[in-house]
Design an enzyme around this catalytic site. Structure first.
Site, mmCIF file in Angstrom:
data_model
loop_
_atom_site.group_PDB
_atom_site.id
_atom_site.type_symbol
_atom_site.label_atom_id
_atom_site.label_comp_id
_atom_site.label_asym_id
_atom_site.label_seq_id
_atom_site.Cartn_x
_atom_site.Cartn_y
_atom_site.Cartn_z
ATOM 1 N N HIS A 111 47.683 66.984 73.819
ATOM 2 C CA HIS A 111 48.367 67.026 72.521
ATOM 3 C C HIS A 111 49.011 65.674 72.186
ATOM 4 O O HIS A 111 48.826 65.128 71.101
ATOM 5 C CB HIS A 111 49.428 68.122 72.541
ATOM 6 C CG HIS A 111 50.244 68.203 71.286
ATOM 7 N ND1 HIS A 111 51.480 67.613 71.170
ATOM 8 C CD2 HIS A 111 49.968 68.769 70.084
ATOM 9 C CE1 HIS A 111 51.948 67.830 69.946
ATOM 10 N NE2 HIS A 111 51.041 68.543 69.273
ATOM 11 N N CYS B 32 56.223 45.905 42.544
ATOM 12 C CA CYS B 32 56.814 45.211 43.688
ATOM 13 C C CYS B 32 57.835 46.070 44.408
ATOM 14 O O CYS B 32 58.685 45.562 45.118
ATOM 15 C CB CYS B 32 57.424 43.879 43.257
ATOM 16 S SG CYS B 32 58.774 44.054 42.074
#
Lengths: 824, 824
Positions: A402, A780
């Protein structure tokens, strides 16, 4: 199948499972084998010839069914360690202890028969309901458990992290069983058609004799290697399938080749051998690290298996992050001794404080402390902590455990199966080779090699994958949208250019006042802030100009030939007010006033909601001379470079505007200063004049803004703050509740909220271009490097995205994939 | 005209003036009479037969021209008291002193001739330019001065205050002159066809023999009354036009009747008598107080001069404010002696600190100090201070003086011509009857009677104008949009009902934790806020319920039969954290923790930008039990009233939502609690479930919000904050710069910004109704009582506006006028 389910004379164990597995923790990751009950036991004993096998299967069924169907799917939440599974295992352990057995396989049919009865009694006692002694009841129960698990807490939490819509839902497969645990001629295995960690074209996998798939994945027994070629330190003493049963191995290799040719992608395969016969359980495209994804894509392209466009689509943009992440400095590593080794399950390097629970990892992340999550083995309950940790270290489990699967999916540094570790999770200590480490001690992991070191080691940038540039070239061939960087210094600008930045989308002028080396500039700025009248203020502004010019000029030079968007001073001034006594005294002396007066002037700048206060262009309107100085510094810097034969492309960006009148106020200053600088220097300086769109009103009035602005740049951080009314600084008070309760699907500061904030952006683009057809538009905010956001920006027709230097390759690839998706 | 301007043999004085006058301070409020120069003087002497008259006119021309055209229009800013006008007046005073003259009219032609030369030399000395000795140059100069004055500082400032768009521009009239100052058979006057202060139907005005219009308006000489009927304390000793020249008066009365019949409105008339012949200079609809506007409208309706709709349009909604404003308590006034009396130029009562300059008045307003502006006489430079002051008191001037006109326009308390006052503006003192008052001392004005008192007197609500109800009925007949009130207490609710509120649009539950009487509820709230775990918290929430229920039930009862929108708890919790030591100790004791712990828990709630922090529905999602309690309190209160035979109409409003998922989270709680309360009480409680729209994202996603919300209410305060990115608490740092520099035309928190925020509102309305056709939509921000905003709300189809109780009549009238305008 031709067989009837529940027929006692010809019993059939069937397996019900969901369509998602490791990819969805909480989603029935355990296959439920049902159909054993008093009516079918005799038939199965007859069929398999082994009473022990049948009762062991019965024991497993009771364990899994009561755990998954009767407890978890009903959202029964037992106290830590008090789940039904643990309580049943105690019964098992008691029998083993009383008989002196070390392995589960030591139990005989005679041991197992009464144990199964004891199990059933325990289930009744703890859960208050009978374990169903009817094949059909079991089947119905397990199917409905799968469906219920879609809305279980863990599944919901995982979907939130992975931004998977709740509406997808799940499916249930019901299939008849084959058994890898029917004895020593049976086995089970998991394999990848290529190496999922490196991408190497070798057949890679693990298998176990007399076991079920669960045993391989859970990491309780160390599995054997599939073949000689892929043996490693942990399993080199074990017999490979290739050696043990060469014919079966050959058959599996043929199937692997066949599958890869058919699916033209690396396959994740599960198989079972029942009584020396090979059965394929499932196959699907396998998860892989970023490095593996990139290498496989380039290999398969070379092999002619896929074309260039497919190759570009094969790497998830986020995966490139791994290739760009720091690794442990090899020189430092040479001199150090690892305290322990394990399997290299997730690439790159990481260091951090030891934490022993998922919760502690989450807490450390919230406090901005880097941590390494150390677990015996991980399970789906640990997913959030694994996400929060810098690196993961487990004592058990293999490359398909896992921990390894999850870490790989995220490109996170991870070492599994470091079995020399003695972990005492209760005492929160970790011992190895005579040393003991406690929570808070620092470890360094080299996930690429599987080595663990005590203390913090030097990190360095990943040496570039030789095929990375080649791959990025393929991506850039498809890309149509520009990618710029947010960079404030020449150093950042240089790094960004190396990563392929095509300019700077955001240079924050205030950067020059932060951190080491900025003391002098900061001092002058403070003089300006604490000035009492225009004369004092303007004098300080004049003093400030050389600093501003020097800084911006250096960055323009580093970005020579490319556009550089310089944002005028943005933050509220009180951010710079000195708090330290010495700094206050120095300032008082310089201004010829008392320290009390300095404190008073500073306190006067305090604001209740600074994010919506006196900042950005609002400062520039109150103090036009400050605006003028900045514009002059930018243009003079550029004109000096031009005289030196350079090719600077500055762009002046006005922040926090809400009306075009603000732009119209600053524009004459810009025009005048530009004319003055050009006249003085005799050099023409090309310079665009534009604005951030970060206030909702500006977005709505974009048609008017574009009359004056020659470009827009979306400040999605502020646009998200104002659009949602969420203060980024304060969202911690409720964000987790919002995510947990499904009110938000993801953090809108990480990925653009297309439903709401996206509308503001889209409206701006449409209206802005309605006024100025060739309006240049970029983004931005932080989300400029988020692939989903990049995809959105492409769809609505932005000219470029701008992001931090290390996100540039991700943005480039995301933009290329967006263009490819649009072609289809 | 048939005459040539500048013809020396037949000289013509002409007057150039702007289209706006008192209504626009800074806008050429002085009529410029030009055309006198060495070439035209002999001709005019011949024509008028008086050398004295011509040289006096020449002296006035030099004064006004140098002041207005050469100084003010060029934005030359002389030091206080150093303007050209004052310097010329010094020359005049010197001559008067040397000759022992007391009045200007004592000067002879022999005195005036050299004085004019001295004036011209002074102009050259001070302003560095020659006074133009050419009729055409003077005309050109004065025309261009009018146009320039449109962009003068004062004009811009006035337009900003009055929200007059810059784009209107101005016009210039050039007309030939008649002279009221051609001797004792000449005169000039200003009149109103009805009384502009009370609305009474009598001819009201003032006149002066041998004077120009400027002399009447400037208040330098106390003008005579027009007729016997309208004499007052100040002018009862002077001869009325009616008595002096009955035939001319009769002619004027006929013209007045004619004009009123023609224009069907009260006229503001200017006239001049030249050599016993009456000339009309101009007429226009006159400014009036709110009381006068209302009385005139009702009178003219009764007279059959106008119809009902016109009557409704005749009162500006803002003017009603005067009728609702406090007056000096008549009982208190009976016992007091006025220190001085003057003319009752502006209605109502006011008290405040004495200030002597406009700047001091503005400063006092910014500090939230009430002030009375005391001036010798006011001029357009004082406009901002007059606006800022509670009341205005002047020593000079009549009912048509600048101070009186401006105050009346605003319905502001004002007393003019209190000529017993001795004002020393330099020393900032005020003497009358042996008493001396200094800046900061408090005065009380009764503007309705013209009485001034020392100290602060008791104020009381205006006794209702008997015709007010009648007028409001006319308005309500036309109104289609509802008007509700923002009220938090039964007391407010009752006042609002009396003012005509048709329900409550906003009941802020947090009100019950503020102020006197709230101590106990606040203490329990603090226990909740400082709770450490859910158990503690929920216990405190249970304790809180009776307080919430009591409060809301009382208000529901006061609004019996009308809808009451109750907003769930809105402010961030740290607003309630105790700061006082005693309160912290009490709380610590109650919770059994240390004071340190109380402080720590309080400090943990601190937020950087609380306006965008953990508040509104965000609290309700983190603490669903808090939501549940409030809903239960509302519904139980309503159900108890219903059992008592009352008719409550509660509406539950969820604040600060940004996504429908928040509404969907709270809705099941609402539904469950409603079912529980109905089952328990056996009473059906009708209750709508809706939301504030105050976050931009909610506005953009209104179609989705309306799936769950049964009503919207625009929280325009927050919508303006987020939409502009303006923190209302911090806007003071730059709002004045924004208004001064013309970046904002008005404060968007006072009147809805239709261009930007209006878009969000309009989008919400359209999208909300696209999902739910019968969606009820209102507004409950501060702007709900602003006439321009009410007009906007009507246009976009809102169901109601909600405002503070005292604004209700204004909103009702504004809504009626909006409906009437839409009909046209």
């Amino acid at each position: 199948m031709g067989m009837k389910y529940g027929d006692p004379d010809n019993p059939l164990l069937v397996s019900s499972r969901s369509g998602a597995r490791e990819s969805m923790p909480g989603m029935m990751e355990t296959v439920l084998n049902v159909g054993l009950c008093s009516a079918t036991i005799p038939g199965l004993v007859k069929k398999s010839g082994s009473e022990r096998f049948v009762y062991d299967a019965y024991r497993r069924l009771i364990t899994m069914y009561s755990d998954v169907v009767m407890e978890k799917a009903e959202d029964v939440e037992p106290a830590e360690g008090r789940g039904i599974r643990q309580q049943l295992e105690k019964l098992l352990d008691a029998v083993k202890e009383s008989k002196g057995y070390s392995e589960d396989t030591d139990l005989t049919a005679a041991d197992l028969k009464p144990l199964c009865e004891a199990y059933k009694a325990k289930v009744k006692e703890i859960l208050g309901r009978e374990f169903p002694d009817d094949a059909m009841d079991q089947l119905r129960g397990s199917i409905s458990a799968v469906f219920k698990s879609w809305n279980g807490k863990r599944a919901v939490s995982y979907r939130r992290i992975e931004s998977i819509p709740d509406g997808w839902g799940t499916a249930v497969n019901v299939q008849s069983m084959v058994f890898g645990n029917m004895g020593d001629t049976s086995a089970t295995g998991v394999a990848f058609s290529r190496n999922p960690a490196t991408g190497e074209n070798n057949f890679y996998g693990e298998w176990l004799i007399n076991a079920q798939g669960e045993d391989v994945v859970a990491g309780i027994r160390t599995p054997s290697p599939l073949n000689e070629e892929t043996k490693n330190e942990q399993n080199e003493h074990l017999k490979s399938l290739q050696k043990e049963w060469p014919e079966l191995y050959k058959e599996l290799v043929d199937i692997r080749d066949n599958l890869e040719q058919h699916f033209t992608d690396m396959q994740d395969i599960e198989f079972t051998i029942q009584d020396s016969k090979l059965y394929m359980l499932q196959c699907r495209s396998g998860k892989r690290t970023g490095t593996a994804a990139l290498n496989m894509a380039m290999d398969m392209l070379a092999e002619g298996l896929i074309d260039e466009e497919t190759a570009v689509m094969r790497v998830q943009p986020e995966q490139l992050d791994e290739l760009l992440h720091p690794i442990v400095d090899p020189e430092a590593e040479k001199k150090a001794e690892p305290i322990v080794s394990g399997l290299p399950a997730g690439p790159g390097g990481a260091f951090g404080e030891i934490v022993f629970t998922s919760d502690d990892a989450v807490a450390a992340e919230r406090d901005d402390r880097k941590c390494i999550l150390v677990r015996e083995e991980t399970n789906p309950e640990d997913v959030e902590g694994m996400r929060a940790a810098e690196g993961i270290l487990t004592a058990r489990g293999g490359m398909t455990s896992h921990a390894a699967l999850v870490a790989r999916g995220w490109g996170k540094c991870c070492i599994v199966g470091a079995d020399a570790l003695k972990i005492d999770a209760a005492a929160k200590t970790l011992s190895v080779g005579g040393q003991t480490f406690k929570a808070g001690d620092v470890l360094t992991l080299n996930g690429t090699k599987g080595k663990v070191y005590a203390g913090q080691m030097q990190m360095m940038d990943a040496t570039e994958n030789p095929r990375f540039q080649e791959f990025m070239k393929l991506a850039d061939k498809r890309r149509t949208m520009g990618v710029r960087t947010n960079a404030d210094t020449p150093e950042d600008a240089k790094i960004a250019r190396e990563f392929g930045a095509e300019g700077i989308g955001l240079l924050r002028t205030e950067h020059m006042f932060y951190g080491a080396g900025a003391e002098q500039a900061l001092f002058v700025l403070r003089k300006m802030i604490h000035a009492d009248n225009d004369e004092e203020r303007n004098k300080a502004i004049d003093e400030l100009e050389p600093f501003v010019k020097r800084d911006i000029k250096a960055t323009l030079e580093a970005m020579d030939g490319l556009p550089v968007t310089v944002r005028l001073l943005d933050p509220p001034l009180h951010e710079f007010v000195p708090q330290a006594k010495a700094a206050q005294e120095e300032l008082a002396k310089a201004l010829g006033v008392s320290v009390e007066e300095i404190k008073k002037r500073g306190a006067n700048l305090h604001e209740v909601n600074p994010m919506m206060g006196h900042r950005g262009v609002r400062l520039g309107i109150t103090y036009p001379y400050l605006t003028e100085m900045q514009i002059r510094a930018i243009l003079e810097g550029a004109s000096e470079l031009k005289k030196d034969g350079k090719d600077p492309h500055p762009e002046v960006m006005v922040p926090v505007t809400c009306t075009v009148k603000e732009l119209d106020f600053v524009k004459p200053i810009f025009d005048r200063v530009k004319a003055e600088v050009e006249k003085q220097s005799g050099v023409q300086v090309g310079c665009l004049y534009g604005t951030m769109i970060e206030i909702p009103r500006a977005a709505l009035c974009a048609d008017k803004m574009a009359v004056t602005a020659e470009f827009f740049s979306f400040g999605t951080n502020d646009l998200t703050q104002m659009g949602f009314g969420f203060s980024r600084d304060d969202i911690g008070g409720f964000l987790n509740d919002y995510l947990d309760k499904g009110i938000l699907e993801s953090d809108p500061f990480q990925t653009i909220d297309q439903e709401g904030i996206g509308q503001l952006i889209q409206i701006s683009v449409e209206r802005g271009r309605s006024t100025r057809k060739d309006l240049k538009i970029g983004i931005c905010g932080e989300q400029g490097g988020d692939p989903a956001s990049v995809d959105f920006c492409f769809k609505i027709g932005l000219n470029y995205v701008s992001c931090s230097p290390y996100r540039i390759p991700i943005a480039r690839l995301a933009a290329a994939q967006a263009a490819l998706k649009a072609k289809k």
